[in-house]
Each structure stands twice: as structure tokens, then as C-alpha cells.
Design an enzyme around this catalytic site. Structure first.
Site, short mmCIF file in Angstrom:
data_model
loop_
_atom_site.label_atom_id
_atom_site.label_comp_id
_atom_site.label_asym_id
_atom_site.label_seq_id
_atom_site.Cartn_x
_atom_site.Cartn_y
_atom_site.Cartn_z
CG HIS A 198 51.70 43.55 53.37
ND1 HIS A 198 52.87 43.98 52.80
CD2 HIS A 198 50.73 44.29 52.81
CE1 HIS A 198 52.59 44.94 51.94
NE2 HIS A 198 51.31 45.14 51.93
CD GLU A 440 34.40 50.73 49.13
OE1 GLU A 440 35.14 49.97 49.78
OE2 GLU A 440 34.32 50.69 47.90
CG ASP A 464 38.31 50.97 51.96
OD1 ASP A 464 39.40 51.22 52.50
OD2 ASP A 464 38.22 50.48 50.81
CB CYS A 511 31.40 42.19 51.61
SG CYS A 511 31.79 43.83 50.96
#
Length: 580
Positions: A198, A440, A464, A511
Site C-alpha cells: 500500500h 500474467e 502478476d 502494462c
């Protein structure tokens, strides 16, 4: 005091200089005492009031979010709100007060210890990240109960007595981060967190220097210590000598001059020295973020994370009309430039509701396209909304986490069904809209023939792809050192993907986080990638790097890198590319 240096994980580029402002966990100061029977219900009420006040605080923070605030903040706030309403946190401590006569703080800490112990037993990477959320919620409640809520000092300028502050903490909740908007804060240092925690996500979104995963910095650094954050090197200098302070102040000034220079590149084409055009796209989360993409001259939106339209709604999903308006607003804001909308990607660290948070292993569960195919009406609603928006500009549909042929077939069938429904209603859309697949999951990268045969384009989600390939949680600071963008396996999967796309004659983009990492720009372009999508704040610096590259010189070094499985050889090759 003597100067010393601490090393951590750099998560955003820049330099910050200021005095340390320590945020101590409220749990360390909790009183423990028993209350009489006649005081029990009053103590219960005190905790209930704290729960209600904490929820009001979160809702106010949510409502006060500025239009340009990172959209991830809203999602994090929603997770904290869900925990506040969970019976394990909202009811169990009340029963402890009633049965054991503990004071409210003691009862809350007792129950939190039970919850955290359960997380430790499961030992799941993603649940460890949720463990940090529970600790942050508990800390907020304890501050309210004890009246010791920690606030940051107001911004009152910079001088020897009242300087900018650098927040130092074990961890910082996204809700507490919102205090930084109106404070004298210029950077932060945390004991916990990884490159995609975060703290890291918000720091990059706000462009704030930060170093995380420092272990015990909050114990080694004292209140009001002078600090220098070098978030390029991942270094925090404590009590620096004057000569070091002067050196870093000059570096700060140079960075500011550099950023002003970059702004002049907004309308310049991203073309390498050898004449190869490169497409630089922006990642956004909400329609209003299209303005940031335009501000840096992005060639379009390479990733619209549509899931942020679905979060924080107490189970009430956005209607087709609401989604359509959001997508149309984005498309129109981009004025003819393409907008690639990723279909709903929830699960893992992006739960829609409380039940998702409690899933044993959400990263490997019902998430992304798996979730959408399990909820066909929800999926059809979103597809219709995206298709309708395609009548107002160039739109592409991007499908996340595909790994099976039947998923591809079912997805394309549902796109066809959504088109047919709109035709019957006489609603306009782009009949030739392109549908692409995110690569991914390692299974996808190893099964590319079935993707390039059926899909119009590919987009690699490196975040990922790396964590699934290396089997680590990129947000867990305990294993953050294992997160490796240039692991040989990752480079092989990237090379396979770009080669398969080129052979099939379809576009392929990146991306994920690698696209915005300037240290990897030469490597990615040398491997054959021609489309990169990144946060808008990183785009102009990447554009300048592109304009300094001569791809004709790269081939021998790229071949050497891709042939090697030795980290030192790969690192040496990447360094050699920087010198060309």
C-alpha cells in the site's frame, strides 16, 4: 549524534530532506484493568462509539478525497471499513468486556491478538497483507479510545525550527496517508512493506520519496532526527553532516530543474535515434485520471482498471448506465486516442466485499476472468457498457488472467452475445472492437499459440506474471528481496510473448510495473516491445529515455542477456545497454 545510514526498498524516485516524525502504534500504550459489573455496559458503549467514530472518519476521508487522489486509496479505505463491520472485530471484543470485565482497550487488543495469531497459522502471503490492514484498523480504534490520535503537523513552511517532516513508522495505513495532503510531510520511511505494498503504491502515485521494508528503522530513528531519503538508492541517512545535507539539497534542486525540462517533451514524438516509433500509454483507474494522461501527452490509455468503479459500494454494483457514462467520459477525454479497458479484475488484494477478504488464497481463487465467467450477468452488463462507449472513440477490451482455451472461447462468446443484445436494442457500438488478452499467468505465456490465434492483441501484466512465476507475494516485505524483474525465467517468458505476437502480426504491450521502470526501458525495447503503458507521472522521463536510444546497437547485448541464466551476466548486460 553520529550519522548512520539505513538500507531499504526504494519505491519511488526522488530525494526528501526533513526531520523525523515518528508514528508510534497505539497498542504499545494500552492500559489493562478490570471494570466492575456496573461499569460493563458503559465500557461496551465506549468501544461501540469508537467503532462508529472510526467508520465516520473513514467515510469523511473517502468523501474528502481530491479528484486527483490515487484511486487505490479508495480501495484501501474500503477494506478498512469492511474490517470495522466484521463481527470478529465489531462484536467479539464486546463479549470479552461482558464476560471477562476487561476494559475496552484490553478487550480490543486481546481479540486482535487472536485474529493475528490465526493469520500467522495460515501463513498465506496475501493474508499477511490483510494482517497489516487489521493492525492498522486496531491502531485507529485504540487512538480513539485513548484520545491519543496521532496527527501530522500542519504545513507552516521550512526553516531550522519548523522544517518539513518525514514520517517514520512501522507501517502507515492508506487512511492516515490522507493527512499528508495538508501537512508539512515530504517523505516517509516504514519498517514493513514491499515494492507493491500500500505504502509503495500511494507513494508512486503521489510522486513522494519513500523507502520501505527497513526492518527496524522506527526503533533506530529518534523523534526530530534530521533525515535524508534517497529513494533512488533506497537509502535513509540519519543525522547527516552539513556537507552531506548541502550535497543532497543540490541534488534536489537538480531534480526540480530536470522535471521542468521534461514538461517540454509533452508534444514531442517518442521516436528512437534510429527512427523507431514507440507508443507510450497511460495506466488509469477512474475517468478523471484521463486528465493526467493528457497532461503528459500519452498516446492513449493502455490500461483502464475498471474494478475501481466497483469498489466501496457496500455490495451495490454499478449499473450498465453508470459504467457506460464512466467509460464514455474517459473515451471522450482522450479525444480519439485509444482507451484499453480491462474487464473487472477483483480478488486477491482487490476484494469487492468482506467474503472475498476471508478467502483462504484469493490470488489463486475466483478472481478476474474466473469471477466474471462465474457471474455472467455482471460480465454481460460490463461488456455492453464498454461496447456502447466504443461508439464515441477508439476502445479496446482487455481480459485479465486468462489461462485456458475454454476461458478464451467463453469470453469471446459473451462479447458476441453482448453485441447481439445491443443490435436488438438498436444501440450503436464499434462492430470491429478489438479484444485482447493479458499475459500474467505462466500458463498463458507457455500457451501463446492459442492466444494469438483467437485474440486481437496481447498485454503483459508483469506484476502478476513475476509473482506467479516466482511464487512470491510482491507486497510482502519478508520476501520482497526475491521479487526480481529480470529473473531469467521472466525474461524468457517476455521474449517468448513478443516473438509469438510478432510472428502472428498482432500488437503486444507491457502494462505492468516494468514498463515504467526507466532502468529497464532499453532492455524492453531491445527485446522488441514497442508499446509501454505506465502511470502518467513516469511517462515523460521514459519518453526522454526512448529518444536517447539507438536500437541498432542493442542486438548483440540482448542476445547475450537472453542466453544467460547467471544474474551477474544479466545485470552486466543491462548496465552495458545504458552506456550505448
Amino acid at each position: 549524534m553520529a550519522s548512520f545510514t539505513l538500507q531499504g526498498i526504494p519505491v519511488s524516485r526522488g530525494i526528501a530532506i526533513g526531520r523525523a516524525h515518528l508514528l508510534r502504534p497505539a497498542a504499545l500504550e494500552v492500559q489493562h484493568y478490570l471494570v466492575g459489573q456496573e461499569q460493563v455496559e458503559a465500557e461496551v458503549l465506549r468501544l461501540q462509539n469508537a467503532l462508529a467514530e472510526a467508520e465516520r472518519e473513514l467515510q469523511k476521508i473517502w468523501s474528502d478525497l481530491p479528484a486527483d487522489a490515487p484511486s487505490e486509496l479508495g480501495a484501501f479505505l474500503d477494506v478498512h471499513s469492511l474490517f470495522l463491520s466484521d463481527p470478529m472485530l465489531a462484536q467479539a471484543p464486546l463479549e470479552i468486556i461482558r464476560t471477562r470485565h476487561y476494559n475496552a482497550e484490553w478487550a480490543l487488543v486481546t481479540q486482535i491478538d487472536v485474529l493475528l495469531a490465526q493469520f500467522d497459522e495460515i501463513e498465506d502471503d496475501y493474508l499477511r497483507e490483510r494482517k497489516a490492514d487489521i493492525e492498522q484498523v486496531a491502531d485507529r480504534l485504540l487512538k480513539l479510545l485513548t484520545g491519543s490520535a496521532t496527527t501530522l503537523p500542519p504545513n507552516a513552511g521550512v526553516d531550522e525550527l519548523n522544517t518539513h517532516m518525514i514520517v517514520v513508522a512501522r507501517d502507515i495505513s492508506p487512511a492516515d496517508m490522507m493527512q499528508f495532503q495538508d501537512s508539512a510531510f515530504v517523505g516517509f520511511v516504514t519498517d514493513e512493506g514491499g515494492r507493491s505494498s500500500h505504502t509503495a503504491i500511494v507513494s508512486r502515485s503521489l510522486g513522494i520519496p519513500a523507502v520501505v521494508g527497513m526492518g527496524n528503522a522506527s526503533h533506530l530513528i529518534q523523534q526530530d532526527d534530521w533525515l535524508i531519503i534517497d529513494s533512488v538508492a533506497g537509502v535513509v541517512i540519519v543525522a547527516p553532516q552539513q556537507i552531506i545535507l548541502d550535497e543532497y539539497r543540490e541534488k534536489q534542486a537538480a531534480i526540480q530543474r530536470f522535471r521542468k525540462k521534461l514538461a517540454k517533451l509533452k508534444k514531442t514524438s517518442a521516436v528512437t535515434k534510429d527512427g523507431t516509433p514507440i507508443t507510450l500509454l497511460a495506466n488509469i483507474e477512474l475517468p478523471e485520471h484521463a486528465a493526467a494522461a493528457n497532461e503528459v501527452g500519452a498516446s492513449g490509455v493502455g490500461l483502464f482498471r475498471s474494478e475501481f468503479l466497483f469498489m466501496g459500494r457496500d455490495g451495490i454494483l454499478p449499473s450498465e448506465e453508470e459504467q457506460f457514462e464512466a467509460y464514455r467520459a474517459t473515451v471522450q477525454a482522450m479525444k480519439g486516442r485509444p482507451v484499453t479497458i480491462r474487464t473487472l479484475d477483483v480478488g486477491a488484494d482487490k476484494p469487492l466485499d468482506e467474503a472475498d477478504v476471508a478467502t483462504l488464497n484469493p490470488a489463486l481463487g475466483l478472481r478476474a476472468i474466473r469471477y466474471c465467467l462465474a457471474e455472467p450477468q455482471l460480465f454481460l452488463t460490463q461488456l455492453r457498457a464498454i461496447l456502447r462507449a466504443s461508439a464515441f472513440g477508439k476502445v479496446n477490451i482487455l481480459i485479465p488472467m486468462l489461462s485456458h482455451l475454454f476461458e478464451i472461447d467463453q469470453t469471446l462468446a459473451m462479447v458476441a452475445q453482448a453485441k447481439q443484445q445491443l443490435i436488438l436494442q438498436g444501440i450503436a457500438f464499434d462492430a470491429d472492437i478489438k479484444v485482447g488478452a493479458m499475459i500474467e499467468v505462466p500458463a498463458a505465456a507457455l500457451s501463446l499459440p492459442m492466444f494469438v490465434k483467437k485474440m486481437d492483441f496481447l498485454s503483459i501484466g508483469t506484476n502478476d506474471l513475476i509473482q506467479y512465476t516466482l511464487a512470491i507475494d510482491r507486497a510482502d516485505y519478508a520476501v520482497a528481496h526475491l521479487y526480481d524483474d529480470v529473473h531469467p525465467a521472466i525474461l524468457q517468458l517476455l521474449a517468448m510473448t513478443v516473438a509469438a505476437a510478432d510472428k502472428a502480426g498482432i500488437p503486444v504491450a507491457i502494462c505492468g510495473g516494468m514498463a515504467g521502470d526507466i532502468k529497464l526501458t532499453r532492455l524492453l525495447l531491445g527485446m522488441g516491445f514497442r508499446e509501454l503503458s505506465m502511470p502518467p507521472a513516469q511517462l515523460l522521463e521514459i519518453k526522454q529515455e526512448v529518444m536517447n536510444i539507438d536500437l541498432l546497437l542493442f542486438n548483440p547485448i540482448i542476445k547475450k542477456i537472453l542466453r544467460s541464466y547467471e544474474p551477474e551476466v544479466i545485470a552486466e548486460g543491462i548496465r552495458a545497454l545504458q552506456l550505448l
